[in-house]
Design a protein around this motif. Structure first.
Motif, PDB file in Angstrom:
ATOM      1  N   ILE A  33     -36.996 -36.720   7.241  1.00  0.00           N
ATOM      2  CA  ILE A  33     -38.323 -36.355   7.017  1.00  0.00           C
ATOM      3  C   ILE A  33     -38.491 -35.003   7.175  1.00  0.00           C
ATOM      4  CG2 ILE A  33     -39.104 -36.799   9.344  1.00  0.00           C
ATOM      5  CD1 ILE A  33     -41.633 -38.288   7.945  1.00  0.00           C
ATOM      6  N   PHE A  34     -39.372 -34.311   6.553  1.00  0.00           N
ATOM      7  CA  PHE A  34     -39.448 -32.835   6.793  1.00  0.00           C
ATOM      8  C   PHE A  34     -40.825 -32.502   6.644  1.00  0.00           C
ATOM      9  CE2 PHE A  34     -39.559 -33.736   2.144  1.00  0.00           C
ATOM     10  CZ  PHE A  34     -38.467 -34.614   1.861  1.00  0.00           C
ATOM     11  N   GLY A  35     -40.866 -31.108   7.284  1.00  0.00           N
ATOM     12  CA  GLY A  35     -42.198 -30.624   7.400  1.00  0.00           C
ATOM     13  C   GLY A  35     -42.193 -29.050   7.652  1.00  0.00           C
ATOM     14  N   HIS A  36     -43.275 -28.356   8.375  1.00  0.00           N
ATOM     15  CA  HIS A  36     -43.253 -26.995   8.727  1.00  0.00           C
ATOM     16  C   HIS A  36     -44.072 -26.974   9.996  1.00  0.00           C
ATOM     17  CE1 HIS A  36     -42.554 -25.669   4.608  1.00  0.00           C
ATOM     18  NE2 HIS A  36     -42.204 -24.731   5.096  1.00  0.00           N
ATOM     19  N   VAL A  37     -43.618 -26.216  10.939  1.00  0.00           N
ATOM     20  CA  VAL A  37     -44.252 -25.528  12.032  1.00  0.00           C
ATOM     21  C   VAL A  37     -44.759 -24.128  11.907  1.00  0.00           C
ATOM     22  CG1 VAL A  37     -44.165 -25.019  14.541  1.00  0.00           C
ATOM     23  CG2 VAL A  37     -43.064 -26.914  13.619  1.00  0.00           C
ATOM     24  N   LEU A  38     -46.052 -24.058  11.993  1.00  0.00           N
ATOM     25  CA  LEU A  38     -46.919 -22.778  11.717  1.00  0.00           C
ATOM     26  C   LEU A  38     -47.732 -22.217  13.043  1.00  0.00           C
ATOM     27  CD1 LEU A  38     -48.219 -23.722   8.223  1.00  0.00           C
ATOM     28  CD2 LEU A  38     -46.072 -22.565   8.679  1.00  0.00           C
ATOM     29  N   ASP A  39     -47.511 -20.957  13.209  1.00  0.00           N
ATOM     30  CA  ASP A  39     -48.558 -20.402  14.364  1.00  0.00           C
ATOM     31  C   ASP A  39     -49.962 -20.220  13.542  1.00  0.00           C
ATOM     32  OD1 ASP A  39     -46.740 -20.523  16.258  1.00  0.00           O
ATOM     33  OD2 ASP A  39     -45.905 -18.790  15.793  1.00  0.00           O
ATOM     34  N   ARG A  40     -49.975 -20.128  12.285  1.00  0.00           N
ATOM     35  CA  ARG A  40     -51.383 -19.929  11.735  1.00  0.00           C
ATOM     36  C   ARG A  40     -51.409 -20.569  10.326  1.00  0.00           C
ATOM     37  NH1 ARG A  40     -51.690 -14.755  11.159  1.00  0.00           N
ATOM     38  NH2 ARG A  40     -51.121 -14.714   8.653  1.00  0.00           N
ATOM     39  N   GLY A  41     -52.146 -21.445   9.861  1.00  0.00           N
ATOM     40  CA  GLY A  41     -52.031 -21.813   8.736  1.00  0.00           C
ATOM     41  C   GLY A  41     -53.575 -22.653   8.061  1.00  0.00           C
ATOM     42  N   PRO A  42     -53.542 -23.168   6.857  1.00  0.00           N
ATOM     43  CA  PRO A  42     -54.928 -23.599   6.559  1.00  0.00           C
ATOM     44  C   PRO A  42     -55.193 -24.873   7.279  1.00  0.00           C
ATOM     45  CG  PRO A  42     -53.386 -24.029   4.855  1.00  0.00           C
ATOM     46  CD  PRO A  42     -52.591 -23.224   5.866  1.00  0.00           C
ATOM     47  N   ALA A  43     -56.596 -24.820   7.587  1.00  0.00           N
ATOM     48  CA  ALA A  43     -57.178 -26.193   8.180  1.00  0.00           C
ATOM     49  C   ALA A  43     -57.222 -27.088   6.940  1.00  0.00           C
ATOM     50  CB  ALA A  43     -58.447 -25.855   8.879  1.00  0.00           C
ATOM     51  N   PRO A  44     -57.336 -28.475   7.203  1.00  0.00           N
ATOM     52  CA  PRO A  44     -57.590 -29.318   6.001  1.00  0.00           C
ATOM     53  C   PRO A  44     -58.754 -29.185   5.157  1.00  0.00           C
ATOM     54  CG  PRO A  44     -56.665 -30.502   7.942  1.00  0.00           C
ATOM     55  CD  PRO A  44     -56.973 -29.132   8.416  1.00  0.00           C
ATOM     56  N   ARG A  45     -58.916 -29.415   3.975  1.00  0.00           N
ATOM     57  CA  ARG A  45     -59.865 -28.648   3.123  1.00  0.00           C
ATOM     58  C   ARG A  45     -60.781 -30.010   3.047  1.00  0.00           C
ATOM     59  NH1 ARG A  45     -60.232 -25.913  -2.687  1.00  0.00           N
ATOM     60  NH2 ARG A  45     -62.437 -25.633  -2.701  1.00  0.00           N
ATOM     61  N   MET A  46     -62.131 -29.936   3.486  1.00  0.00           N
ATOM     62  CA  MET A  46     -63.087 -30.879   3.634  1.00  0.00           C
ATOM     63  C   MET A  46     -64.046 -30.934   2.499  1.00  0.00           C
ATOM     64  SD  MET A  46     -61.675 -32.221   6.448  1.00  0.00           S
ATOM     65  CE  MET A  46     -63.008 -33.686   6.496  1.00  0.00           C
ATOM     66  N   HIS A  47     -64.403 -29.749   1.827  1.00  0.00           N
ATOM     67  CA  HIS A  47     -65.154 -29.574   0.853  1.00  0.00           C
ATOM     68  C   HIS A  47     -64.847 -28.883  -0.445  1.00  0.00           C
ATOM     69  CE1 HIS A  47     -68.323 -30.563   3.977  1.00  0.00           C
ATOM     70  NE2 HIS A  47     -67.739 -29.681   4.591  1.00  0.00           N
ATOM     71  N   TYR A  48     -65.428 -29.513  -1.616  1.00  0.00           N
ATOM     72  CA  TYR A  48     -64.780 -28.673  -2.896  1.00  0.00           C
ATOM     73  C   TYR A  48     -66.050 -28.241  -3.581  1.00  0.00           C
ATOM     74  CZ  TYR A  48     -60.270 -30.809  -1.826  1.00  0.00           C
ATOM     75  OH  TYR A  48     -58.903 -31.089  -1.241  1.00  0.00           O
ATOM     76  N   SER A  49     -65.938 -27.221  -4.305  1.00  0.00           N
ATOM     77  CA  SER A  49     -67.043 -26.705  -4.834  1.00  0.00           C
ATOM     78  C   SER A  49     -66.564 -26.315  -6.354  1.00  0.00           C
ATOM     79  CB  SER A  49     -67.493 -25.353  -4.069  1.00  0.00           C
ATOM     80  OG  SER A  49     -68.178 -24.522  -4.965  1.00  0.00           O
TER      81      SER A  49
END
Length: 336
Positions: A33-49
Motif C-alpha cells: 500500500i502507498f500514500g503521502h505524508v504532507l505538512d500542507r495539502g488540500p482538505a477534502p473537497r465538499m462542494h462543487y460549482s
C-alpha cells in the motif's frame, strides 16, 4: 488551532501534518500500500460549482502541497508491525509478506504517522485489493482514454483543467459501458475484474480522478500515478515522465504472473509505443490492446504500431468510438 492554520483552513488547506492513503494491491506472495505524508495539502473537497473561478481555485489547492520527508509510517497486520519512511516528495510504499495470503477481496488497513504529534489526521484507513486468480485484469490510461482531456492541445487542456471539475468533466460516449462490461461489475456471483489506472497525471489529482470515476460509474480500481508536483509546475501537469508508465505497468504484470491483462489507452501521447513494448516483453500475459483514436496526426504512426502488436498474435483494436471497442470485446468473448 493557530492563526496560520485557521487561514489555511479558510483557504481549503490542511495545515497539520497529515497522511493520504491510496488503494493498495495484493499479489501472489506480498501485499503493498502507498500514500503521502504532507505538512500542507488540500482538505477534502465538499462542494462543487460550475463557476470557473471556483474551479480554478480548487485546482490550485491540489498543488499547494508541502511534502514531509523522513516521516515514519506504520501499520499493524496480524499483530506484526510494518513500517516505512517517506521520501523527499513525502511518498511512502509499504510492502510485506503475510504468513498466509488473505482471500480475494478488499482488506482494510490503518496507516499512521509515528514521529509527529498525534492528531485525527495523522492516521488514515486504506484498502488492499486482492483479485481472484481466475480473472483477467484491465490496465487503463486516464486522459483521453476515458476522460476527455485534450492532451494534445496545451491551451485546450489547460482550459478544461482550470474551468471544470470532477462533476462537470465528461467521459467519452460509451466508455463507461465498455469498462463496466469488462469489469463484470453486475455479476454478483464473483468479484469484479480488477482495474488498474496507470497515468502520467500526478498524485495531486488522485481524489479528483477518483471522484470523477465514482460520479460516472467507472470501475473501482488501483491508481498508479506520477510524482507529486508543487504549484510552480502546475502548467506541466500530465506532460512529463510518460516513460515511467512502462515500469509501473511492468510492476503490475510481475505482481500477478498468473493473470492475463487487457491494455487500454489512446494515441494522444505515448501509449501506443509503451503498449507495444509491453506486448514484446509480456506477450503471453496480454489478451488484447485497445487504443482510442483522438489525434489525426498520429494515425499513420499508430497504425504501424497496431500492425506490430497484431503480428505478435495479440488482438489490437484502434477505434474512434467506444461502440467499436465493445463490439470487438464481444467478438473476442471478453464480454457478453
Amino acid at each position: 488551532m493557530s492563526v496560520w492554520n485557521k487561514i489555511l483552513h479558510w483557504l481549503g488547506l490542511e495545515g497539520r501534518t497529515h497522511i493520504k492513503i491510496y488503494h493498495g494491491i495484493g499479489g501472489v506472495e506480498q501485499l503493498e500500500i502507498f500514500g503521502h505524508v504532507l505538512d500542507r495539502g488540500p482538505a477534502p473537497r465538499m462542494h462543487y460549482s460550475r463557476f470557473p473561478l471556483f474551479n480554478m481555485m480548487a485546482l490550485l489547492r491540489l498543488f499547494m502541497v508541502k511534502p514531509r520527508e523522513g516521516a515514519k509510517v506504520e501499520l499493524i497486520w496480524e499483530g506484526k508491525t510494518v513500517s516505512a519512511v517517506t521520501e523527499s516528495d513525502g511518498f511512502f510504499h509499504m510492502q510485506w509478506v503475510p504468513e498466509t495470503m488473505p482471500e480475494p477481496g478488499d482488506h482494510v488497513v490503518e496507516v499512521m504517522i509515528k514521529n509527529v504529534e498525534e492528531s485525527p489526521v495523522t492516521r488514515a484507513v486504506g484498502v488492499v485489493i486482492i483479485p481472484h486468480r481466475s480473472q483477467f485484469g484491465c490496465i487503463s490510461d486516464i486522459d483521453d482514454t476515458f476522460l476527455v482531456s485534450h492532451s494534445a492541445s496545451f491551451l485546450k487542456r489547460l482550459h478544461v483543467l482550470f474551468t471544470r471539475n470532477a462533476h462537470t468533466r465528461k467521459p467519452f460516449e460509451g466508455v463507461v459501458n465498455h469498462y463496466q462490461l469488462l469489469s463484470d461489475v453486475t455479476n454478483k456471483d464473483r468479484l469484479p475484474r480488477p482495474f488498474f489506472y496507470v497515468s502520467s497525471s500526478e498524485w495531486n489529482l488522485y481524489a479528483y480522478i477518483r471522484e470523477f470515476c465514482r460520479m460516472n460509474g467507472l470501475p473501482e480500481g488501483v491508481f498508479l500515478l506520477n510524482q507529486l508536483k508543487p504549484l510552480h509546475l502546475l502548467l506541466k501537469s500530465g506532460q512529463q515522465k510518460h516513460g515511467t508508465k512502462f515500469p509501473r505497468i511492468t510492476r503490475i504484470l510481475k505482481h500477478y504472473p498468473h493473470m492475463r491483462f487487457i491494455l487500454l489507452g489512446d494515441d494522444s501521447q505515448q501509449d501506443p509505443h509503451i503498449y507495444e513494448a509491453i506486448t514484446k516483453h509480456f506477450t503471453s500475459q496480454i489478451i488484447a490492446v485497445y487504443l482510442r483514436h483522438v489525434r489525426n496526426s498520429r494515425y499513420a504512426a499508430t497504425q504501424e504500431v497496431v500492425d506490430v502488436i497484431t503480428g505478435r498474435g495479440i488482438p489490437c483494436c484502434y477505434f474512434k468510438h467506444s461502440s467499436e471497442a465493445i463490439a470487438h470485446s464481444k467478438e473476442l468473448g471478453l464480454i457478453v
